[in-house]
Design a protein around this motif. Structure first.
Motif, PDB file in Angstrom:
ATOM      1  N   LEU A  80       0.840  -1.189   0.000  1.00 28.24           N
ATOM      2  CA  LEU A  80       0.000   0.000   0.000  1.00 28.24           C
ATOM      3  C   LEU A  80       0.878   1.244   0.000  1.00 28.24           C
ATOM      4  CD1 LEU A  80      -2.577  -1.132   2.706  1.00 28.24           C
ATOM      5  CD2 LEU A  80      -3.097  -0.731   0.300  1.00 28.24           C
ATOM      6  N   PHE A  81       0.371   2.326  -0.599  1.00 31.65           N
ATOM      7  CA  PHE A  81       1.114   3.580  -0.708  1.00 31.65           C
ATOM      8  C   PHE A  81       0.250   4.722  -0.202  1.00 31.65           C
ATOM      9  CE2 PHE A  81       2.420   0.550  -3.903  1.00 31.65           C
ATOM     10  CZ  PHE A  81       3.801   0.524  -3.766  1.00 31.65           C
ATOM     11  N   HIS A  82       0.896   5.791   0.288  1.00 31.98           N
ATOM     12  CA  HIS A  82       0.146   6.938   0.785  1.00 31.98           C
ATOM     13  C   HIS A  82       0.792   8.233   0.289  1.00 31.98           C
ATOM     14  CE1 HIS A  82       3.318   6.424   3.887  1.00 31.98           C
ATOM     15  NE2 HIS A  82       3.310   7.747   3.873  1.00 31.98           N
ATOM     16  N   TYR A  83       0.068   9.356   0.455  1.00 34.46           N
ATOM     17  CA  TYR A  83       0.493  10.636  -0.108  1.00 34.46           C
ATOM     18  C   TYR A  83       0.175  11.771   0.857  1.00 34.46           C
ATOM     19  CZ  TYR A  83       0.194   7.537  -4.095  1.00 34.46           C
ATOM     20  OH  TYR A  83       0.339   6.464  -4.921  1.00 34.46           O
ATOM     21  N   THR A  84       0.887  12.859   0.687  1.00 40.20           N
ATOM     22  CA  THR A  84       0.553  14.100   1.382  1.00 40.20           C
ATOM     23  C   THR A  84      -0.114  15.035   0.375  1.00 40.20           C
ATOM     24  OG1 THR A  84       2.651  15.209   0.848  1.00 40.20           O
ATOM     25  CG2 THR A  84       2.598  13.828   2.855  1.00 40.20           C
ATOM     26  N   GLU A  85      -0.734  16.087   0.871  1.00 38.74           N
ATOM     27  CA  GLU A  85      -1.355  17.046  -0.048  1.00 38.74           C
ATOM     28  C   GLU A  85      -0.296  17.675  -0.944  1.00 38.74           C
ATOM     29  OE1 GLU A  85      -4.004  21.151   0.010  1.00 38.74           O
ATOM     30  OE2 GLU A  85      -4.103  19.784   1.730  1.00 38.74           O
ATOM     31  N   ASN A  86       0.892  17.902  -0.396  1.00 37.75           N
ATOM     32  CA  ASN A  86       1.979  18.464  -1.202  1.00 37.75           C
ATOM     33  C   ASN A  86       2.407  17.504  -2.312  1.00 37.75           C
ATOM     34  OD1 ASN A  86       3.834  20.703  -1.583  1.00 37.75           O
ATOM     35  ND2 ASN A  86       5.451  19.275  -0.975  1.00 37.75           N
ATOM     36  N   ASP A  87       2.452  16.215  -1.995  1.00 38.89           N
ATOM     37  CA  ASP A  87       2.755  15.198  -3.019  1.00 38.89           C
ATOM     38  C   ASP A  87       1.766  15.302  -4.179  1.00 38.89           C
ATOM     39  OD1 ASP A  87       4.815  14.068  -1.493  1.00 38.89           O
ATOM     40  OD2 ASP A  87       3.475  12.590  -0.563  1.00 38.89           O
ATOM     41  N   ILE A  88       0.498  15.427  -3.838  1.00 36.58           N
ATOM     42  CA  ILE A  88      -0.561  15.448  -4.846  1.00 36.58           C
ATOM     43  C   ILE A  88      -0.451  16.697  -5.717  1.00 36.58           C
ATOM     44  CG2 ILE A  88      -3.057  15.407  -5.210  1.00 36.58           C
ATOM     45  CD1 ILE A  88      -3.223  14.071  -2.368  1.00 36.58           C
ATOM     46  N   ARG A  89      -0.198  17.827  -5.086  1.00 33.36           N
ATOM     47  CA  ARG A  89      -0.051  19.075  -5.850  1.00 33.36           C
ATOM     48  C   ARG A  89       1.151  19.000  -6.783  1.00 33.36           C
ATOM     49  NH1 ARG A  89      -3.424  23.028  -4.392  1.00 33.36           N
ATOM     50  NH2 ARG A  89      -4.446  22.908  -2.350  1.00 33.36           N
ATOM     51  N   ASN A  90       2.239  18.436  -6.301  1.00 33.48           N
ATOM     52  CA  ASN A  90       3.434  18.320  -7.138  1.00 33.48           C
ATOM     53  C   ASN A  90       3.196  17.409  -8.334  1.00 33.48           C
ATOM     54  OD1 ASN A  90       4.957  20.031  -5.530  1.00 33.48           O
ATOM     55  ND2 ASN A  90       5.833  18.374  -4.302  1.00 33.48           N
ATOM     56  N   LEU A  91       2.457  16.329  -8.135  1.00 36.43           N
ATOM     57  CA  LEU A  91       2.149  15.427  -9.235  1.00 36.43           C
ATOM     58  C   LEU A  91       1.279  16.124 -10.279  1.00 36.43           C
ATOM     59  CD1 LEU A  91       1.485  12.201  -7.150  1.00 36.43           C
ATOM     60  CD2 LEU A  91       3.209  12.415  -8.946  1.00 36.43           C
ATOM     61  N   HIS A  92       0.291  16.876  -9.829  1.00 33.54           N
ATOM     62  CA  HIS A  92      -0.579  17.589 -10.768  1.00 33.54           C
ATOM     63  C   HIS A  92       0.150  18.709 -11.495  1.00 33.54           C
ATOM     64  CE1 HIS A  92      -3.915  15.522  -8.720  1.00 33.54           C
ATOM     65  NE2 HIS A  92      -4.632  15.817  -9.794  1.00 33.54           N
ATOM     66  N   SER A  93       1.198  19.236 -10.878  1.00 33.68           N
ATOM     67  CA  SER A  93       1.939  20.328 -11.525  1.00 33.68           C
ATOM     68  C   SER A  93       2.624  19.862 -12.804  1.00 33.68           C
ATOM     69  CB  SER A  93       2.977  20.906 -10.554  1.00 33.68           C
ATOM     70  OG  SER A  93       4.040  19.996 -10.344  1.00 33.68           O
ATOM     71  N   LYS A  94       2.772  18.562 -12.967  1.00 32.19           N
ATOM     72  CA  LYS A  94       3.404  18.011 -14.169  1.00 32.19           C
ATOM     73  C   LYS A  94       2.407  17.945 -15.339  1.00 32.19           C
ATOM     74  CE  LYS A  94       6.347  15.201 -11.183  1.00 32.19           C
ATOM     75  NZ  LYS A  94       7.563  15.972 -11.400  1.00 32.19           N
ATOM     76  N   CYS A  95       1.135  18.268 -15.052  1.00 35.09           N
ATOM     77  CA  CYS A  95       0.090  18.220 -16.075  1.00 35.09           C
ATOM     78  C   CYS A  95      -0.423  19.631 -16.338  1.00 35.09           C
ATOM     79  CB  CYS A  95      -1.069  17.334 -15.601  1.00 35.09           C
ATOM     80  SG  CYS A  95      -0.569  15.654 -15.126  1.00 35.09           S
ATOM     81  N   ASN A  96      -1.075  19.799 -17.454  1.00 34.40           N
ATOM     82  CA  ASN A  96      -1.619  21.105 -17.828  1.00 34.40           C
ATOM     83  C   ASN A  96      -2.997  21.288 -17.191  1.00 34.40           C
ATOM     84  OD1 ASN A  96      -1.920  23.578 -19.092  1.00 34.40           O
ATOM     85  ND2 ASN A  96      -2.774  22.658 -20.960  1.00 34.40           N
ATOM     86  N   ILE A  97      -3.005  21.549 -15.880  1.00 33.56           N
ATOM     87  CA  ILE A  97      -4.246  21.647 -15.120  1.00 33.56           C
ATOM     88  C   ILE A  97      -4.582  23.116 -14.885  1.00 33.56           C
ATOM     89  CG2 ILE A  97      -5.407  21.047 -12.964  1.00 33.56           C
ATOM     90  CD1 ILE A  97      -4.720  18.680 -14.857  1.00 33.56           C
ATOM     91  N   SER A  98      -5.776  23.526 -15.296  1.00 31.58           N
ATOM     92  CA  SER A  98      -6.174  24.919 -15.123  1.00 31.58           C
ATOM     93  C   SER A  98      -6.798  25.170 -13.763  1.00 31.58           C
ATOM     94  CB  SER A  98      -7.166  25.325 -16.221  1.00 31.58           C
ATOM     95  OG  SER A  98      -8.342  24.537 -16.144  1.00 31.58           O
ATOM     96  N   ASP A  99      -7.339  24.120 -13.153  1.00 29.29           N
ATOM     97  CA  ASP A  99      -8.037  24.283 -11.873  1.00 29.29           C
ATOM     98  C   ASP A  99      -7.956  22.965 -11.112  1.00 29.29           C
ATOM     99  OD1 ASP A  99      -9.654  25.112  -9.814  1.00 29.29           O
ATOM    100  OD2 ASP A  99     -11.515  25.068 -10.957  1.00 29.29           O
ATOM    101  N   LEU A 100      -7.434  23.016  -9.890  1.00 24.31           N
ATOM    102  CA  LEU A 100      -7.306  21.819  -9.061  1.00 24.31           C
ATOM    103  C   LEU A 100      -8.053  22.035  -7.760  1.00 24.31           C
ATOM    104  CD1 LEU A 100      -6.037  19.002  -8.551  1.00 24.31           C
ATOM    105  CD2 LEU A 100      -4.043  20.191  -7.598  1.00 24.31           C
TER     106      LEU A 100
END
Length: 209
Positions: free
Chosen positions: A174-194
């Protein structure tokens, strides 16, 4: 004595009926201690309702109960479910037929990360209860971003007591994440609104493109 470690595929292939019942016939225990499961479905359903006549990809579709929920509570034209556990696919096909929506549902066995999607894309992609078992979250989010035209919804487990209990009980990694982890992962994509919604044991992220 140490417990036998299984792959996530083996673990969930043996538990298709059990997991299906979390949604179809929830017990009092489920409603209280698995509240996050229902929160993430409600969030994903709302996103599906925001885009009329959409196509939906349900990654890790499991017993297909969520897929049926999305179809029956939105104007989506079609939902495609992929899961690596064959017993889950059997359950999903039967369940969608029983619910009268099999004409809008397509389920197949496969690995989301290695499947050849060719040039196929979807308006909305949903991955609920999936990142718990994914070692390479960056590869996953880059692929879901590539396949999605409008929005994708992902649930993310956090570390804590619930995760510790799961690691004690489960026989797969099993794996887990922090909110910062999630934001950093999304920053690699062209996301206009998270957007983030807190749920029991983690978060649900909604990424609009």
């Amino acid at each position: 004595m140490s417990k036998t470690i299984h792959s996530a595929q083996q673990y969930w292939n043996d538990r298709s009926d059990l997991f299906g019942n979390y949604y179809v016939k929830p017990t009092f225990f489920d409603r209280v201690f698995r509240k996050g499961v229902y929160t993430r479905v409600a969030v994903a359903t709302k996103v599906c309702q925001e885009f009329p006549n959409s196509s939906i990809l349900d990654i890790g579709s499991g017993p297909g109960v969520n897929s049926v929920t999305f179809i029956k509570n939105s104007s989506a034209n079609k939902i495609t479910g992929i899961d690596f556990a064959p017993n889950m696919i059997d359950y999903a096909q039967k369940f969608s037929s029983e619910q009268g929506v099999s004409d809008k549902c397509s389920f197949f066995e496969g690995n989301f990360l290695t499947h050849d999607w060719k040039n196929e894309t979807f308006d909305i992609s949903v991955a609920l209860g999936v990142l718990d078992y994914i070692k390479d979250a960056e590869e996953f989010i880059l692929k879901i971003n590539k396949l999605t035209e409008k929005a994708f919804v992902i649930s993310w487990p956090e570390n804590g007591l619930r995760m510790a209990l799961r690691r004690y009980r489960y026989t797969c990694p099993l794996f887990h994440y922090t909110e910062n982890d999630i934001r950093n992962l999304h920053s690699k994509c062209n996301i206009s609104d998270l957007k983030f919604v807190k749920s029991g044991g983690g978060w649900v992220s909604i990424a609009y493109k």
